[in-house]
Structure formats: C-alpha cells, structure tokens
Design a protein around this motif. Structure first.
Motif, PDB file in Angstrom:
ATOM      1  N   ARG A   2       8.511  -2.323  -0.204  1.00 32.51           N
ATOM      2  CA  ARG A   2       7.073  -2.060  -0.069  1.00 32.51           C
ATOM      3  C   ARG A   2       6.678  -1.838   1.384  1.00 32.51           C
ATOM      4  N   LYS A   3       7.184  -2.675   2.283  1.00 33.78           N
ATOM      5  CA  LYS A   3       6.849  -2.514   3.706  1.00 33.78           C
ATOM      6  C   LYS A   3       7.331  -1.160   4.225  1.00 33.78           C
ATOM      7  N   PHE A   4       8.545  -0.788   3.819  1.00 31.76           N
ATOM      8  CA  PHE A   4       9.073   0.501   4.255  1.00 31.76           C
ATOM      9  C   PHE A   4       8.195   1.643   3.733  1.00 31.76           C
ATOM     10  N   LEU A   5       7.890   1.617   2.440  1.00 27.22           N
ATOM     11  CA  LEU A   5       7.095   2.688   1.845  1.00 27.22           C
ATOM     12  C   LEU A   5       5.719   2.780   2.500  1.00 27.22           C
ATOM     13  N   PHE A   6       5.056   1.647   2.694  1.00 28.22           N
ATOM     14  CA  PHE A   6       3.721   1.648   3.293  1.00 28.22           C
ATOM     15  C   PHE A   6       3.768   2.201   4.716  1.00 28.22           C
ATOM     16  N   SER A   7       4.781   1.796   5.480  1.00 29.45           N
ATOM     17  CA  SER A   7       4.893   2.264   6.865  1.00 29.45           C
ATOM     18  C   SER A   7       5.205   3.752   6.955  1.00 29.45           C
ATOM     19  N   HIS A   8       5.654   4.336   5.842  1.00 28.70           N
ATOM     20  CA  HIS A   8       5.942   5.771   5.809  1.00 28.70           C
ATOM     21  C   HIS A   8       4.878   6.554   5.036  1.00 28.70           C
ATOM     22  N   GLY A   9       3.719   5.935   4.887  1.00 31.24           N
ATOM     23  CA  GLY A   9       2.570   6.647   4.345  1.00 31.24           C
ATOM     24  C   GLY A   9       2.416   6.634   2.830  1.00 31.24           C
ATOM     25  N   PHE A  10       3.288   5.949   2.126  1.00 31.35           N
ATOM     26  CA  PHE A  10       3.164   5.871   0.669  1.00 31.35           C
ATOM     27  C   PHE A  10       2.151   4.789   0.317  1.00 31.35           C
ATOM     28  N   ARG A  11       1.311   5.084  -0.660  1.00 31.43           N
ATOM     29  CA  ARG A  11       0.367   4.092  -1.161  1.00 31.43           C
ATOM     30  C   ARG A  11       0.746   3.783  -2.596  1.00 31.43           C
ATOM     31  N   TYR A  12       0.709   2.536  -2.956  1.00 32.95           N
ATOM     32  CA  TYR A  12       1.249   2.107  -4.242  1.00 32.95           C
ATOM     33  C   TYR A  12       0.410   0.987  -4.830  1.00 32.95           C
ATOM     34  N   ARG A  13       0.704   0.683  -6.073  1.00 37.14           N
ATOM     35  CA  ARG A  13       0.159  -0.486  -6.751  1.00 37.14           C
ATOM     36  C   ARG A  13       1.336  -1.376  -7.112  1.00 37.14           C
ATOM     37  N   LYS A  14       1.092  -2.690  -7.171  1.00 35.07           N
ATOM     38  CA  LYS A  14       2.157  -3.639  -7.479  1.00 35.07           C
ATOM     39  C   LYS A  14       2.038  -4.124  -8.915  1.00 35.07           C
TER      40      LYS A  14
END
Length: 144
Positions: free
Chosen positions: A28-40
C-alpha cells in the motif's frame, strides 16, 4: 508434539492479523507513493480484497504463503494436528479460487502478491515496480 502449551499456542494464534499485515502495508505504501489511489478490504467484492484500485478495476490480494498454500520454501505442512490443517488450508485455497473466478466474471482484474515475493529486500523495489506496471497494463484494458 507442539512445543507450546494450549494456552500459549492459542495466544500466539490470536495475534495473527487478517488485515493490515506488514506485507499489505508495504504494498500500500509503495502504491500510494507512486500515485495509485485505492480502497482497503472492500467487503462488497468477493473475497474482500486487501487492496482495490477502482480506477483500474483491479483487486489485489496479499497472501501469506502458509495460509494460502504457496508453492515456495515458506510453506510447510504442520506436523501436528495434520487433519485439521490440511482441511483448513485446502478450504482457503478453494475459497481463493472461487473468489478470483467471481471477480473475473464481474470484470475485475485480480493480482495475487505472495508474502515471499516481498521478503527479499534487495529485489523488493523491482518487484513492486513490476506490480505497478502490471496494474497499469491490465487496468488500462478497462479504459473506454
């Protein structure tokens, strides 16, 4: 024979997380830092995926090698209470396959990230970069 008493084993097992595991947080940290937005942990989708990227219509499951019977060096059948563990783990695998199929029928892309793929620090960043590329690749097929 188990090396722990029933009480200690029960306490140990109760501390095993179902959500927000270290591998999940890492992804999650990697994805967020690369501009991906997600739901958990989206309960409305089959299998309650760990990470859901609605923009890419992609569900990501971050699976523990033991609990989901991954064919790697980290999966070993327990030597005690074997019947219980075989039944439990086989049911987990069947449920996983059923959920992946349901997601596919719903038009979702499914990616499974295994715990062992994140263990090696020297190759973790490369693996996560490939994961990001794969999300863009499979998710891009849904853009109209």
């Amino acid at each position: 024979m188990d090396v722990h008493s029933k009480e200690i084993r029960s306490k140990n097992m109760s501390h095993i997380r179902g959500k927000d595991t270290k591998p999940e947080i890492l992804v999650r940290k990697f994805l967020f830092s690369h501009g991906f937005r997600y739901r958990k942990n989206v309960k409305s989708l089959p299998g309650c995926p760990d990470i859901v990227l609605p923009k890419y219509k992609t569900a990501i499951f971050v699976n523990g090698c033991f609990w989901h019977k991954h064919n790697c060096k980290y999966f070993k059948w327990p030597k005690t209470n074997v019947d219980f563990w075989v039944e439990k783990i086989e049911k987990n695998v069947e449920r996983d396959e059923r959920n992946y199929g349901l997601l596919k029928e719903m038009g979702w892309n499914t990616i499974v990230v295994w715990e062992c793929e994140l263990k090696r620090v020297d190759s973790r960043e490369v693996f996560l970069s490939l994961l990001a590329d794969r999300i863009k690749e499979v998710g891009g097929q849904n853009d109209y």
